[in-house]
Every structure is written in structure tokens, then in C-alpha cells.
Design a protein around this motif. Structure first.
Motif, PDB file in Angstrom:
ATOM      1  N   THR A   8       0.833  -1.211   0.000  1.00 28.67           N
ATOM      2  CA  THR A   8       0.000   0.000   0.000  1.00 28.67           C
ATOM      3  C   THR A   8       0.861   1.251   0.000  1.00 28.67           C
ATOM      4  O   THR A   8       0.632   2.180  -0.776  1.00 28.67           O
ATOM      5  CB  THR A   8      -0.936   0.005   1.232  1.00 28.67           C
ATOM      6  N   MET A   9       1.858   1.281   0.869  1.00 26.78           N
ATOM      7  CA  MET A   9       2.712   2.463   0.955  1.00 26.78           C
ATOM      8  C   MET A   9       3.490   2.694  -0.324  1.00 26.78           C
ATOM      9  O   MET A   9       3.622   3.831  -0.785  1.00 26.78           O
ATOM     10  CB  MET A   9       3.673   2.323   2.144  1.00 26.78           C
ATOM     11  N   LEU A  10       3.999   1.642  -0.931  1.00 28.39           N
ATOM     12  CA  LEU A  10       4.730   1.790  -2.192  1.00 28.39           C
ATOM     13  C   LEU A  10       3.821   2.333  -3.291  1.00 28.39           C
ATOM     14  O   LEU A  10       4.237   3.157  -4.104  1.00 28.39           O
ATOM     15  CB  LEU A  10       5.362   0.462  -2.602  1.00 28.39           C
ATOM     16  N   SER A  15       2.422   7.297  -6.668  1.00 28.45           N
ATOM     17  CA  SER A  15       1.577   8.407  -7.120  1.00 28.45           C
ATOM     18  C   SER A  15       2.118   9.764  -6.672  1.00 28.45           C
ATOM     19  O   SER A  15       1.936  10.755  -7.357  1.00 28.45           O
ATOM     20  CB  SER A  15       0.132   8.217  -6.633  1.00 28.45           C
ATOM     21  N   LEU A  16       2.796   9.810  -5.538  1.00 25.65           N
ATOM     22  CA  LEU A  16       3.312  11.083  -5.003  1.00 25.65           C
ATOM     23  C   LEU A  16       4.630  11.516  -5.633  1.00 25.65           C
ATOM     24  O   LEU A  16       4.907  12.697  -5.747  1.00 25.65           O
ATOM     25  CB  LEU A  16       3.497  10.981  -3.489  1.00 25.65           C
ATOM     26  N   GLY A  29      13.961  -3.442   8.294  1.00 23.82           N
ATOM     27  CA  GLY A  29      13.951  -3.006   6.911  1.00 23.82           C
ATOM     28  C   GLY A  29      12.869  -3.609   6.038  1.00 23.82           C
ATOM     29  O   GLY A  29      12.954  -3.546   4.817  1.00 23.82           O
ATOM     30  N   THR A  30      11.827  -4.160   6.629  1.00 27.76           N
ATOM     31  CA  THR A  30      10.759  -4.779   5.846  1.00 27.76           C
ATOM     32  C   THR A  30      10.239  -3.828   4.766  1.00 27.76           C
ATOM     33  O   THR A  30      10.071  -4.211   3.614  1.00 27.76           O
ATOM     34  CB  THR A  30       9.602  -5.207   6.768  1.00 27.76           C
ATOM     35  N   PHE A  31      10.027  -2.584   5.117  1.00 27.44           N
ATOM     36  CA  PHE A  31       9.580  -1.568   4.166  1.00 27.44           C
ATOM     37  C   PHE A  31      10.779  -0.948   3.446  1.00 27.44           C
ATOM     38  O   PHE A  31      10.766  -0.758   2.229  1.00 27.44           O
ATOM     39  CB  PHE A  31       8.772  -0.491   4.894  1.00 27.44           C
ATOM     40  N   LEU A  32      11.824  -0.658   4.174  1.00 26.46           N
ATOM     41  CA  LEU A  32      12.973   0.079   3.638  1.00 26.46           C
ATOM     42  C   LEU A  32      13.629  -0.610   2.447  1.00 26.46           C
ATOM     43  O   LEU A  32      13.944   0.035   1.448  1.00 26.46           O
ATOM     44  CB  LEU A  32      14.001   0.309   4.749  1.00 26.46           C
ATOM     45  N   TRP A  33      13.838  -1.925   2.521  1.00 27.95           N
ATOM     46  CA  TRP A  33      14.518  -2.614   1.421  1.00 27.95           C
ATOM     47  C   TRP A  33      13.710  -2.531   0.131  1.00 27.95           C
ATOM     48  O   TRP A  33      14.261  -2.324  -0.942  1.00 27.95           O
ATOM     49  CB  TRP A  33      14.813  -4.070   1.772  1.00 27.95           C
ATOM     50  N   ARG A  34      12.389  -2.722   0.245  1.00 27.76           N
ATOM     51  CA  ARG A  34      11.539  -2.606  -0.953  1.00 27.76           C
ATOM     52  C   ARG A  34      11.527  -1.170  -1.468  1.00 27.76           C
ATOM     53  O   ARG A  34      11.546  -0.927  -2.672  1.00 27.76           O
ATOM     54  CB  ARG A  34      10.109  -3.053  -0.633  1.00 27.76           C
ATOM     55  N   LEU A  35      11.483  -0.212  -0.552  1.00 26.61           N
ATOM     56  CA  LEU A  35      11.503   1.203  -0.934  1.00 26.61           C
ATOM     57  C   LEU A  35      12.769   1.514  -1.738  1.00 26.61           C
ATOM     58  O   LEU A  35      12.697   2.112  -2.820  1.00 26.61           O
ATOM     59  CB  LEU A  35      11.444   2.078   0.321  1.00 26.61           C
ATOM     60  N   ASP A 114       3.329  20.356   1.422  1.00 29.41           N
ATOM     61  CA  ASP A 114       2.520  19.326   0.769  1.00 29.41           C
ATOM     62  C   ASP A 114       2.883  17.924   1.245  1.00 29.41           C
ATOM     63  O   ASP A 114       2.573  16.940   0.588  1.00 29.41           O
ATOM     64  CB  ASP A 114       2.691  19.403  -0.750  1.00 29.41           C
ATOM     65  N   CYS A 115       3.553  17.841   2.380  1.00 24.43           N
ATOM     66  CA  CYS A 115       4.040  16.554   2.897  1.00 24.43           C
ATOM     67  C   CYS A 115       2.912  15.559   3.087  1.00 24.43           C
ATOM     68  O   CYS A 115       1.809  15.891   3.496  1.00 24.43           O
ATOM     69  CB  CYS A 115       4.736  16.765   4.237  1.00 24.43           C
ATOM     70  N   CYS A 116       3.242  14.316   2.790  1.00 19.73           N
ATOM     71  CA  CYS A 116       2.324  13.215   3.057  1.00 19.73           C
ATOM     72  C   CYS A 116       2.926  12.388   4.167  1.00 19.73           C
ATOM     73  O   CYS A 116       4.099  12.025   4.120  1.00 19.73           O
ATOM     74  CB  CYS A 116       2.183  12.362   1.799  1.00 19.73           C
ATOM     75  N   GLY A 117       2.148  12.090   5.192  1.00 16.74           N
ATOM     76  CA  GLY A 117       2.604  11.227   6.265  1.00 16.74           C
ATOM     77  C   GLY A 117       1.832   9.928   6.219  1.00 16.74           C
ATOM     78  O   GLY A 117       0.650   9.912   5.887  1.00 16.74           O
ATOM     79  N   LYS A 118       2.472   8.833   6.531  1.00 18.42           N
ATOM     80  CA  LYS A 118       1.808   7.534   6.555  1.00 18.42           C
ATOM     81  C   LYS A 118       2.265   6.799   7.796  1.00 18.42           C
ATOM     82  O   LYS A 118       3.453   6.656   8.051  1.00 18.42           O
ATOM     83  CB  LYS A 118       2.149   6.727   5.301  1.00 18.42           C
ATOM     84  N   CYS A 119       1.308   6.353   8.544  1.00 24.54           N
ATOM     85  CA  CYS A 119       1.587   5.638   9.785  1.00 24.54           C
ATOM     86  C   CYS A 119       0.716   4.401   9.818  1.00 24.54           C
ATOM     87  O   CYS A 119      -0.464   4.449   9.476  1.00 24.54           O
ATOM     88  CB  CYS A 119       1.241   6.568  10.959  1.00 24.54           C
ATOM     89  N   SER A 120       1.294   3.266  10.164  1.00 22.73           N
ATOM     90  CA  SER A 120       0.493   2.055  10.343  1.00 22.73           C
ATOM     91  C   SER A 120       0.822   1.473  11.703  1.00 22.73           C
ATOM     92  O   SER A 120       1.916   1.671  12.238  1.00 22.73           O
ATOM     93  CB  SER A 120       0.749   1.036   9.235  1.00 22.73           C
ATOM     94  N   ILE A 121      -0.131   0.773  12.272  1.00 23.41           N
ATOM     95  CA  ILE A 121       0.018   0.201  13.605  1.00 23.41           C
ATOM     96  C   ILE A 121      -0.245  -1.300  13.530  1.00 23.41           C
ATOM     97  O   ILE A 121      -1.212  -1.736  12.909  1.00 23.41           O
ATOM     98  CB  ILE A 121      -0.964   0.874  14.593  1.00 23.41           C
ATOM     99  N   ASP A 122       0.616  -2.060  14.175  1.00 19.68           N
ATOM    100  CA  ASP A 122       0.453  -3.511  14.234  1.00 19.68           C
ATOM    101  C   ASP A 122      -0.863  -3.827  14.939  1.00 19.68           C
ATOM    102  O   ASP A 122      -1.068  -3.403  16.076  1.00 19.68           O
ATOM    103  CB  ASP A 122       1.630  -4.122  14.995  1.00 19.68           C
ATOM    104  N   PRO A 123      -1.767  -4.546  14.304  1.00 19.84           N
ATOM    105  CA  PRO A 123      -3.074  -4.812  14.900  1.00 19.84           C
ATOM    106  C   PRO A 123      -3.047  -5.777  16.068  1.00 19.84           C
ATOM    107  O   PRO A 123      -4.047  -5.934  16.765  1.00 19.84           O
ATOM    108  CB  PRO A 123      -3.892  -5.394  13.736  1.00 19.84           C
ATOM    109  N   ARG A 124      -1.912  -6.421  16.312  1.00 19.86           N
ATOM    110  CA  ARG A 124      -1.854  -7.363  17.434  1.00 19.86           C
ATOM    111  C   ARG A 124      -1.917  -6.590  18.677  1.00 19.86           C
ATOM    112  O   ARG A 124      -1.718  -6.455  19.663  1.00 19.86           O
ATOM    113  CB  ARG A 124      -0.605  -8.214  17.372  1.00 19.86           C
TER     114      ARG A 124
END
Length: 124
Positions: A8-10, A15-16, A29-35, A114-124
Motif C-alpha cells: 500500500t505504501m509503495l 503516485s506522489l 527493513g521490511t519496508f525500507l529494502w523494498r523502498l 505538501d508533505c504526506c505522512g503515513k503511519c500504520s500500527i500492528d493490529p496485534r
């Protein structure tokens, strides 16, 4: 297997098309490596409080990923000027804060108007 939050973040970032990005709490780095793989020209700053993670990330930069800047920092005391980043991400980081609201509220001034912030929280 790619995690839905990463996919989702990628997609949002495609688009941004940001000029730069701050990733708070890069962790393993779960997100960082793909980024880094999907956005080969994007300067990325990784802010990580854990010394071991910071040194691992610094080794990646030393190994040749010069567009990755690593900062060992607490989210409550980040060393960046206001409006330093086009995008600020914190994926599954907020649940680790001792003062969650303070950390989230402080992120906005780091972004450009025009910054976009994205935050996700572990649902556990």
C-alpha cells in the motif's frame, strides 16, 4: 511474501513521486529494502533508535547505497529542521512509543507544506 502495508505504501509513493523521504523506525527493513529497490533515485533518511539497527543500516550505506542516510535518533528528539521531507513514514512504529501521541503530533512539522505522512500500527 510482501506485506499489505508495504504494498500500500509503495503504491502511494508511486503516485506522489517524492523528492526525499524520512522513514522513522526502519527496524529490520521490511519496508525500507523494498523502498530502496523500487525507488532507485529517491534519497531516503532512516531514523532508528536501536543502535544495532542503526549500525546495520549504516553498513548498507557504507556498502554503496549512498542515497540512504542513517540517523540514530529518538522519535521525540529528531534532529531535522521543519519542512525537511516530502514524505514521512512510520510503519508499525507507534505501538513502540512510550508517549504515542507526542511522537505522531511532532512528525508534521518535518514535512514540506505538501508533505504526506503515513503511519500504520500492528493490529496485534
Amino acid at each position: 511474501t510482501e506485506l499489505p502495508r508495504v504494498r500500500t505504501m509503495l503504491g502511494i509513493l508511486r503516485s506522489l513521486q517524492p523528492e526525499n523521504l524520512l522513514d522513522i523506525g526502519s527496524g529490520r527493513g521490511t519496508f525500507l529494502w523494498r523502498l530502496l529497490a523500487d525507488f532507485p533515485g529517491l534519497p531516503v533518511t532512516a531514523a532508528e533508535i536501536a543502535d544495532r539497527r542503526s549500525s546495520d543500516l549504516a553498513a548498507v550505506r557504507k556498502g554503496g547505497v549512498q542515497r540512504l542516510t542513517v540517523v540514530g535518533a529518538d522519535v521525540h528528539r529528531l534532529p531535522f529542521a521543519p519542512r525537511s521531507f516530502d514524505v514521512v513514514t512510520m510503519l508499525e512504529v507507534v505501538e513502540h512509543f512510550s508517549r504515542s501521541a507526542t511522537g505522531v503530533e511532532r512528525r508534521t512539522p518535518l514535512g514540506t507544506p505538501d508533505c504526506c505522512g503515513k503511519c500504520s500500527i500492528d493490529p496485534r
